[in-house]
Design a protein around this motif. Structure first.
Motif, PDB file in Angstrom:
ATOM      1  N   PHE A   1      24.099  13.317 -12.106  1.00 23.69           N
ATOM      2  CA  PHE A   1      25.268  12.537 -11.686  1.00 23.69           C
ATOM      3  C   PHE A   1      24.916  11.060 -11.661  1.00 23.69           C
ATOM      4  N   THR A   2      25.929  10.243 -11.764  1.00 24.25           N
ATOM      5  CA  THR A   2      25.758   8.794 -11.743  1.00 24.25           C
ATOM      6  C   THR A   2      25.373   8.336 -10.345  1.00 24.25           C
ATOM      7  N   LEU A   3      24.284   7.617 -10.238  1.00 23.76           N
ATOM      8  CA  LEU A   3      23.928   6.963  -8.993  1.00 23.76           C
ATOM      9  C   LEU A   3      24.656   5.628  -8.925  1.00 23.76           C
ATOM     10  N   GLU A   4      25.196   5.333  -7.753  1.00 20.36           N
ATOM     11  CA  GLU A   4      26.018   4.136  -7.581  1.00 20.36           C
ATOM     12  C   GLU A   4      25.436   3.240  -6.494  1.00 20.36           C
ATOM     13  N   PRO A   5      25.758   1.945  -6.517  1.00 18.50           N
ATOM     14  CA  PRO A   5      25.260   1.047  -5.478  1.00 18.50           C
ATOM     15  C   PRO A   5      25.622   1.561  -4.086  1.00 18.50           C
ATOM     16  N   GLY A   6      24.624   1.552  -3.210  1.00 18.58           N
ATOM     17  CA  GLY A   6      24.835   2.021  -1.845  1.00 18.58           C
ATOM     18  C   GLY A   6      24.538   3.485  -1.626  1.00 18.58           C
TER      19      GLY A   6
ATOM     20  N   VAL B   1      17.796   3.206  -0.932  1.00 20.39           N
ATOM     21  CA  VAL B   1      19.172   2.779  -1.168  1.00 20.39           C
ATOM     22  C   VAL B   1      19.272   2.237  -2.589  1.00 20.39           C
ATOM     23  N   ILE B   2      20.213   2.788  -3.338  1.00 20.74           N
ATOM     24  CA  ILE B   2      20.391   2.386  -4.738  1.00 20.74           C
ATOM     25  C   ILE B   2      21.082   1.028  -4.816  1.00 20.74           C
ATOM     26  N   GLY B   3      20.585   0.190  -5.707  1.00 18.61           N
ATOM     27  CA  GLY B   3      21.193  -1.115  -5.939  1.00 18.61           C
ATOM     28  C   GLY B   3      21.985  -1.140  -7.226  1.00 18.61           C
ATOM     29  N   LYS B   4      21.305  -0.929  -8.341  1.00 16.83           N
ATOM     30  CA  LYS B   4      21.966  -0.906  -9.655  1.00 16.83           C
ATOM     31  C   LYS B   4      22.215   0.554 -10.032  1.00 16.83           C
ATOM     32  N   GLY B   5      23.462   0.877 -10.286  1.00 15.34           N
ATOM     33  CA  GLY B   5      23.811   2.247 -10.610  1.00 15.34           C
ATOM     34  C   GLY B   5      23.382   2.643 -12.016  1.00 15.34           C
ATOM     35  N   GLY B   6      23.565   3.927 -12.307  1.00 13.70           N
ATOM     36  CA  GLY B   6      23.254   4.374 -13.658  1.00 13.70           C
ATOM     37  C   GLY B   6      23.181   5.881 -13.761  1.00 13.70           C
TER      38      GLY B   6
END
Length: 284
Positions: free
Chosen positions: A234-239, A133-138
């Motif tokens: 693509f940008t990974l986002e929180p959640g 699960v991603i926390g900090k996006g980027g």
């Protein structure tokens, strides 16, 4: 930290466990409610929110209804053929880049809830997977700092309708039947596990029989590599959720083939995380 999302008497709740301690938490009707797990992830796990959960009453997981860790992830990115033995049993060459497909949140069910075999097929297969699960996006995240973007780890069962999946070169439909993707039961933060959740034993049992058994350091593309690769596109986002792939032992590769059927119980255990359990029922 381990986070358990739940409902109690129809009210949303969230509990926290640290070390060997039991769970403490709150429900949304409490004045100190800090918000959902998604809210905590998006805000970087604020200290005040964590303190509010710690100060809450004891929560017995057996006395609440377990909910999805993230109710509606913005993206569920799945990796295929990410264990060498699984690629071999599928008769496919090892990928030189990750094989990527997507799942939708309408297919997710929490631990304890049933996975549903659809009326159109009896080829319901299991796939044990470590989920990130991603926390900090980027975007364009360097591999060297990729793990800084992880909020935690959980378990995924990439339930697949094999005939629909393999009917075309694209797997999307067969991977996205409603209520076929087990997800949970808890989110474990990275500090509780080895870097990248590597080296953890993962087992899938069907009606108590071990069907899949591996360690997560056998991944072809590890967690940092996957985050770096995906974020180039693509940008990974929180959640957002990355399901990292399944090992060998799937039902469709066995002789005779083993399909999940109503009355079965599928359990996936990952060392240090917990056990995702789902009974199998027939679509009504």
């Amino acid at each position: 930290m381990k986070f358990l999302a739940f409902t109690k008497n129809g009210v949303e709740g969230l509990a926290l466990s640290e070390g060997d301690a039991g769970y403490h938490g709150l429900t949304a009707d409490d004045s100190s409610w800090p918000g959902s797990l998604m809210a905590l992830i998006s805000n970087g796990f604020p200290a005040a929110a964590l303190d509010a959960l710690r100060a809450g009453p004891a929560i017995d997981p057996d006395e609440v209804t377990i909910a999805l860790p993230i109710e509606r992830p913005g993206k569920i990115v799945c990796i295929g053929l990410n264990y060498a033995a699984h690629a071999a049993e599928a008769g496919l060459e090892l990928p030189s880049v990750p094989t990527v497909f997507a799942r939708f949140s309408t297919g997710l069910v929490p631990s304890g809830a049933p996975i549903v075999r659809p009326t159109v097929s009896d080829m319901l297969d299991y796939e044990a997977e470590l989920a990130v699960v991603i926390g900090k996006g980027g975007r364009d995240i360097p591999k060297e700092s990729a793990l800084d973007h992880v909020a935690g780890y959980t378990i995924f069962n990439d339930g697949s309708i094999r005939d629909w999946q393999l009917a075309t070169p694209q797997w999307t439909v067969g991977k996205n039947f409603d209520n076929t993707g087990g997800f949970g039961p808890v989110l474990v933060t990275p500090d509780e596990l080895p870097a990248g959740a590597s080296g953890l034993r993962m087992q899938l049992k069907l009606n108590g029989e071990v069907m899949q058994d591996t360690k997560t350091d056998d991944l072809i593309f590890d967690v940092p590599s996957l985050i770096a690769h995906l974020s180039k596109a693509f940008t990974l986002e929180p959640g957002d959720v990355i399901a990292t792939g399944t090992p060998s032992g799937i039902g469709g590769a066995r002789d005779p083939k083993v399909w999940m059927k109503p009355g079965d119980v599928c359990e996936i255990e990952i060392e240090g995380i917990g056990t995702l359990t789902n009974p199998i029922v027939q679509q009504g």
